[in-house]
Design a protein around this motif. Structure first.
Motif, short mmCIF file in Angstrom:
data_model
loop_
_atom_site.label_atom_id
_atom_site.label_comp_id
_atom_site.label_asym_id
_atom_site.label_seq_id
_atom_site.Cartn_x
_atom_site.Cartn_y
_atom_site.Cartn_z
N GLY A 133 3.33 70.42 84.39
CA GLY A 133 2.66 71.06 83.27
C GLY A 133 1.16 70.85 83.22
O GLY A 133 0.61 70.00 83.92
N ILE A 134 0.51 71.65 82.40
CA ILE A 134 -0.93 71.50 82.15
C ILE A 134 -1.18 71.91 80.70
O ILE A 134 -0.47 72.76 80.15
CB ILE A 134 -1.77 72.38 83.11
N GLY A 135 -2.15 71.29 80.06
CA GLY A 135 -2.48 71.61 78.69
C GLY A 135 -3.50 72.74 78.60
O GLY A 135 -3.86 73.35 79.60
N PHE A 136 -3.98 72.99 77.37
CA PHE A 136 -4.99 74.02 77.17
C PHE A 136 -5.91 73.59 76.04
O PHE A 136 -5.97 74.22 74.98
CB PHE A 136 -4.34 75.37 76.85
N LYS A 137 -6.63 72.49 76.29
CA LYS A 137 -7.56 71.97 75.29
C LYS A 137 -8.99 71.86 75.79
O LYS A 137 -9.91 71.69 75.00
CB LYS A 137 -7.10 70.58 74.82
N THR A 138 -9.19 71.93 77.10
CA THR A 138 -10.51 71.70 77.68
C THR A 138 -10.97 72.90 78.50
O THR A 138 -10.15 73.72 78.94
CB THR A 138 -10.51 70.46 78.57
N VAL A 139 -12.27 72.98 78.74
CA VAL A 139 -12.80 74.06 79.56
C VAL A 139 -12.32 73.92 81.00
O VAL A 139 -12.11 74.93 81.69
CB VAL A 139 -14.34 74.09 79.47
N ALA A 140 -12.09 72.69 81.46
CA ALA A 140 -11.57 72.49 82.81
C ALA A 140 -10.17 73.08 82.94
O ALA A 140 -9.84 73.71 83.96
CB ALA A 140 -11.54 70.99 83.14
N GLU A 141 -9.34 72.91 81.91
CA GLU A 141 -7.99 73.48 81.95
C GLU A 141 -8.05 75.00 81.90
O GLU A 141 -7.26 75.68 82.57
CB GLU A 141 -7.17 72.93 80.78
N ALA A 142 -8.98 75.56 81.12
CA ALA A 142 -9.12 77.02 81.04
C ALA A 142 -9.53 77.60 82.39
O ALA A 142 -8.98 78.61 82.84
CB ALA A 142 -10.14 77.38 79.97
N THR A 266 4.15 78.40 86.97
CA THR A 266 3.15 78.00 85.98
C THR A 266 3.84 77.51 84.71
O THR A 266 4.72 78.19 84.19
CB THR A 266 2.23 79.19 85.62
N LEU A 267 3.43 76.34 84.24
CA LEU A 267 3.97 75.79 82.99
C LEU A 267 2.81 75.25 82.17
O LEU A 267 2.15 74.29 82.57
CB LEU A 267 4.98 74.67 83.29
N VAL A 268 2.55 75.87 81.03
CA VAL A 268 1.45 75.48 80.15
C VAL A 268 2.04 74.88 78.88
O VAL A 268 2.86 75.50 78.21
CB VAL A 268 0.55 76.68 79.80
N TRP A 269 1.61 73.66 78.55
CA TRP A 269 2.15 72.94 77.40
C TRP A 269 1.13 72.92 76.27
O TRP A 269 0.06 72.34 76.38
CB TRP A 269 2.50 71.51 77.80
N THR A 270 1.46 73.58 75.16
CA THR A 270 0.56 73.62 74.00
C THR A 270 1.33 73.30 72.72
O THR A 270 0.99 73.80 71.65
CB THR A 270 -0.11 75.00 73.87
#
Length: 444
Positions: A133-142, A266-270
């Motif tokens: 998984g990966i998060g979506f809180k930072t510009v690096a993740e975006a 792809t797995l995005v964890w929010t």
């Protein structure tokens, strides 16, 4: 520097941290010039990220550098210390900081402290989540997700193996709040626009899945608008799984609580956030959710010269007695203004004022020219909501420099299509050099 100067230490350079420091810098200009007051901001990054624009940055509508504000430029009268606060000892008025670039630590003394460390992703012990998984809180993740999605299209267009193609073109997002819905909607919109350049890849080949444990998404925009958003996403071919949970994701094999299982690339964890760990690693009072106990005046309950606001704080909502302010940008920016005003009041021996703000409403982008909103009770959807989303958040972006750059990006997008280049190798910058030096081979 006078020995009796007052040191204000701000932990965190996000919304609350940066805006508090910025307002203090303006209000205390003379005291800062004379050395009567010192302000230090501690944060691992040297920039503040305007998170509402992360989905647009991920989709290529905005240049990623334009959704961040450089702290050293904005806070030119403030000391910026890059590092991560790991422990707060308010009794001794000290904070231990792990400095950037190594394992060195530094203890900072202070007279006043603002704890604005924000939040981190709230994860669960789900098999495979940490690895896939990966998060979506930072510009690096975006940036990573933009490159990753485009790279999956490259893989699908370059392979004839149906199993490889299906896995590459399956995208799973867990969490039906702002981050999850906006990230999925913007990236799906970008991918749908990009596939015209990928022979053999059709819109129907892609599978986008939104998994939400509750029975609704986007609760901030109201039940009606949330239900409309579900239908709008489903009309685009996006699967919205309500009252469903992720059970496991080992090696990219996704298993849902409704019994379905499939391969996903792809797995995005929010699925929610929790207060920054430094809050627990302190002698400050916290509630049962790990948030700092805050007063309406944005001080930490029962303590002198300790202040807090934002995601890591339980701030009473005076417009809704018994409830707390939602952890969002709208409250954070306004809380920072009041918090800075109360610090100035304390320095001048004046009474503090409580934070009180009636929630205006919510706006969400669902891709280019698509959105949903509820503002002052008025419900909007489609283009009007999308336009409201852009207009509102443009007004909140810090500094004129960034506002102009954002508008320039949007203006160029009216005449040119989005770029579809995947720069995934940015995450592996030494790969080519390792091939040249023999440290890696083409078969590795």
């Amino acid at each position: 520097m006078p020995q009796d100067s007052t040191h204000v230490l701000i932990i965190g350079g996000g919304y609350v941290g940066m805006y508090t420091a910025l307002r203090l810098q303006r209000k205390l200009r003379r005291q800062l010039r004379r050395g009567e007051v010192r302000i230090t901001v501690v944060d691992p990054q040297s920039f503040m990220t305007y998170q509402p624009f992360l989905p647009e940055a991920a989709a290529g509508n905005l240049e990623p550098r334009h959704v961040v504000a450089p702290l050293r430029r904005v806070l030119d009268r403030v000391t910026i210390l890059n590092g991560r606060a790991v422990r707060i000892d308010h009794e001794q008025r000290k904070v231990r900081v792990r400095l950037a670039g190594g394992d060195a630590y530094r203890d900072l003394s202070y007279d006043m402290v603002v704890v604005a460390a924000g939040s981190i992703s709230k994860t669960l012990p789900i098999p495979g989540l940490a690895e896939c998984g990966i998060g979506f809180k930072t510009v690096a993740e975006a940036i990573y997700l933009r490159n990753h999605v485009l790279a999956r299209l490259d893989i699908a267009a370059s392979n004839e193996d149906e199993k490889i193609r299906r896995r590459a073109l399956t995208f799973v997002f867990v969490g039906g709040g702002y981050a999850g819905v906006e990230a999925l909607a913007e990236l799906e919109d970008m991918a749908r626009d990009a596939i015209r350049y990928y022979p053999g890849v059709q819109a129907g080949d892609m599978r986008w899945v939104l998994v939400e444990a509750s029975g609704r998404i986007l609760p901030e925009v109201g039940q009606d608008m949330g239900a409309w958003t579900v239908e709008a996403l489903r009309k685009r071919g996006i699967e919205v799984r309500l009252e469903t949970m992720l059970k496991s994701a080992e090696n990219g094999h996704v298993v849902l609580s409704d019994g379905e299982s499939f391969e996903a690339g792809t797995l995005v964890w929010t699925a929610g956030v929790k207060p920054h760990p430094v809050v627990r690693a302190s002698d400050l009072p916290v509630d049962d959710k790990g948030r700092l106990k805050a007063t309406a005046e944005l001080t930490i309950e029962g303590l002198e010269h300790a202040y807090t606001a934002g995601d890591n704080a339980a701030v009473p909502d005076l417009t809704k007695p018994g409830e707390y302010c939602a952890p969002n940008a709208q409250h954070a920016v306004r809380q920072a203004k009041r918090l800075a005003g109360n610090i100035v009041a304390d320095l001048h021996g004046e009474p503090r004022k409580p934070y009180k703000h009636a929630y205006v409403g919510s706006v969400a982008s669902l891709g280019l020219h698509k959105g949903v909103a509820q503002v002052y009770g008025v419900k909007m959807r489609g283009f009007p909501a999308w336009f409201m989303h852009r207009t509102y958040h443009l007004s909140r972006v810090p500094t004129l420099n960034r506002k102009v750059r954002v508008v320039a990006d949007w203006t160029l997008a009216l005449f040119f299509r989005r770029e579809i280049v995947s720069l995934g190798t940015l995450q592996r910058p030494r790969e080519e050099f390792e091939l040249a030096t023999g440290q890696r081979t083409e078969t590795d």
